[in-house]
Design a protein around this motif. Sequence first.
Motif, PDB file in Angstrom:
ATOM      1  N   SER A 102      52.998  85.213  14.845  1.00  0.00           N
ATOM      2  CA  SER A 102      53.534  86.264  15.708  1.00  0.00           C
ATOM      3  C   SER A 102      52.783  86.289  17.033  1.00  0.00           C
ATOM      4  CB  SER A 102      53.438  87.629  15.019  1.00  0.00           C
ATOM      5  OG  SER A 102      54.203  87.663  13.838  1.00  0.00           O
ATOM      6  N   ALA A 103      51.482  86.130  16.964  1.00  0.00           N
ATOM      7  CA  ALA A 103      50.672  86.104  18.188  1.00  0.00           C
ATOM      8  C   ALA A 103      51.016  84.875  19.023  1.00  0.00           C
ATOM      9  CB  ALA A 103      49.189  86.115  17.839  1.00  0.00           C
ATOM     10  N   ARG A 104      51.257  83.743  18.359  1.00  0.00           N
ATOM     11  CA  ARG A 104      51.623  82.545  19.103  1.00  0.00           C
ATOM     12  C   ARG A 104      52.956  82.740  19.822  1.00  0.00           C
ATOM     13  NH1 ARG A 104      52.143  76.602  16.432  1.00  0.00           N
ATOM     14  NH2 ARG A 104      53.288  77.805  14.857  1.00  0.00           N
ATOM     15  N   ALA A 105      53.936  83.331  19.134  1.00  0.00           N
ATOM     16  CA  ALA A 105      55.230  83.577  19.760  1.00  0.00           C
ATOM     17  C   ALA A 105      55.088  84.483  20.975  1.00  0.00           C
ATOM     18  CB  ALA A 105      56.198  84.191  18.750  1.00  0.00           C
ATOM     19  N   ALA A 106      54.247  85.501  20.856  1.00  0.00           N
ATOM     20  CA  ALA A 106      54.023  86.412  21.978  1.00  0.00           C
ATOM     21  C   ALA A 106      53.365  85.673  23.141  1.00  0.00           C
ATOM     22  CB  ALA A 106      53.161  87.591  21.538  1.00  0.00           C
ATOM     23  N   LEU A 107      52.389  84.849  22.829  1.00  0.00           N
ATOM     24  CA  LEU A 107      51.697  84.118  23.896  1.00  0.00           C
ATOM     25  C   LEU A 107      52.634  83.140  24.601  1.00  0.00           C
ATOM     26  CD1 LEU A 107      48.200  82.906  24.271  1.00  0.00           C
ATOM     27  CD2 LEU A 107      49.927  81.114  24.307  1.00  0.00           C
ATOM     28  N   ILE A 108      53.479  82.440  23.842  1.00  0.00           N
ATOM     29  CA  ILE A 108      54.426  81.498  24.449  1.00  0.00           C
ATOM     30  C   ILE A 108      55.380  82.249  25.384  1.00  0.00           C
ATOM     31  CG2 ILE A 108      56.360  79.953  23.984  1.00  0.00           C
ATOM     32  CD1 ILE A 108      54.943  79.178  21.366  1.00  0.00           C
ATOM     33  N   THR A 109      55.890  83.391  24.911  1.00  0.00           N
ATOM     34  CA  THR A 109      56.862  84.146  25.692  1.00  0.00           C
ATOM     35  C   THR A 109      56.250  84.705  26.965  1.00  0.00           C
ATOM     36  OG1 THR A 109      57.972  84.766  23.640  1.00  0.00           O
ATOM     37  CG2 THR A 109      58.544  86.019  25.603  1.00  0.00           C
ATOM     38  N   ARG A 110      55.106  85.353  26.832  1.00  0.00           N
ATOM     39  CA  ARG A 110      54.457  85.930  28.012  1.00  0.00           C
ATOM     40  C   ARG A 110      53.877  84.822  28.911  1.00  0.00           C
ATOM     41  NH1 ARG A 110      56.851  89.487  29.502  1.00  0.00           N
ATOM     42  NH2 ARG A 110      55.172  89.890  30.994  1.00  0.00           N
ATOM     43  N   GLY A 111      53.486  83.725  28.294  1.00  0.00           N
ATOM     44  CA  GLY A 111      53.018  82.586  29.090  1.00  0.00           C
ATOM     45  C   GLY A 111      54.138  81.987  29.911  1.00  0.00           C
TER      46      GLY A 111
END
Length: 318
Positions: free
Chosen positions: A201-210
């Motif tokens: 979930s944290a990875r998905a958030a980082l990819i999206t905000r990145g």
Amino acid sequence: MSIAVLGAGAFGTALAISLAQNGPVVLWARRPDHAADMVQQGENAARLPGVALPKNVSVSADIAQACGAQTLLLAVPMQQTRAFLTQHATLLQGKTLVSCSKGIDLETLRGPTALIEEIVPSARPAVLTGPSFAADIARGLPTALTLACRDQAQVLQEQLSTPTLRLYRTPDLIGAELGGALKNVIAIGAGVVMGAGLGDSARAALITRGFAEMNRLALMLGAEPETLSGLSGFGDLVLTCTSDLSRNYRRGFALGAAQEIDPSITVEGAATACAVARLAKARCIDMPIAAMIAALTEHHITVAQATQALLSRPLKEE
């Protein structure tokens, strides 16, 4: 020879192997001993082991011979590109120079096409980028890339496409090169998240905000928004943030897991992260994820500190 690949790393070798489906290709290696080993072994055992070099790939350490081709694919690391162009500027005059590296020059904060236009102004710059691993290209697995070029783009597209390598063209040089450069930074961050055990979930958030940060900087620097949504941006981001075959992802995973890092492996995103952080600061662009990744790669902060800094930012609209 109409095509030469300058740089016998894994990606340059893979491109030479794929392009050999269309006709003869010269593969230039910087070190004569490396070139001799490839000729003797029939493969690039040091960089791309297990994949045979086709007979119509001519391996050479003679830069003048390689530059006899009109279309030259520059497969040298980004942080070496400026020195390479400067050293061989005379041989590169009037050529079509297709940059295959992904990054931003740390000293000048410029991309490869800007360096080509400054150092070899008579050359025609182009960018070949997108979601791809060298092993996939070399083994003939289906791959789609972006080719950015302003002049005679369709001719170059046809010249560099192969039965297994499909190219989509765009005139947006800035967007294509920034998509490839910036996604490496976010891929390091995705690796950090997984290496530190922070979860999918944290990875998905980082990819999206990145990805939002990638667009923010790219648009400020003159890129077209649709370019970042294509293969050279979003497509490449998806690949490198989700596969442990990505060197940038693996570097981030090692940082997150506090593992030892192999300094001999070129990881373009590490230098690019520092360049991006400087660019963002100079232009007052909000890029907190990139800033944290730059600080992590330079060991200025810990993963726990970076996580806390990002999670404690003021709440806002998406």
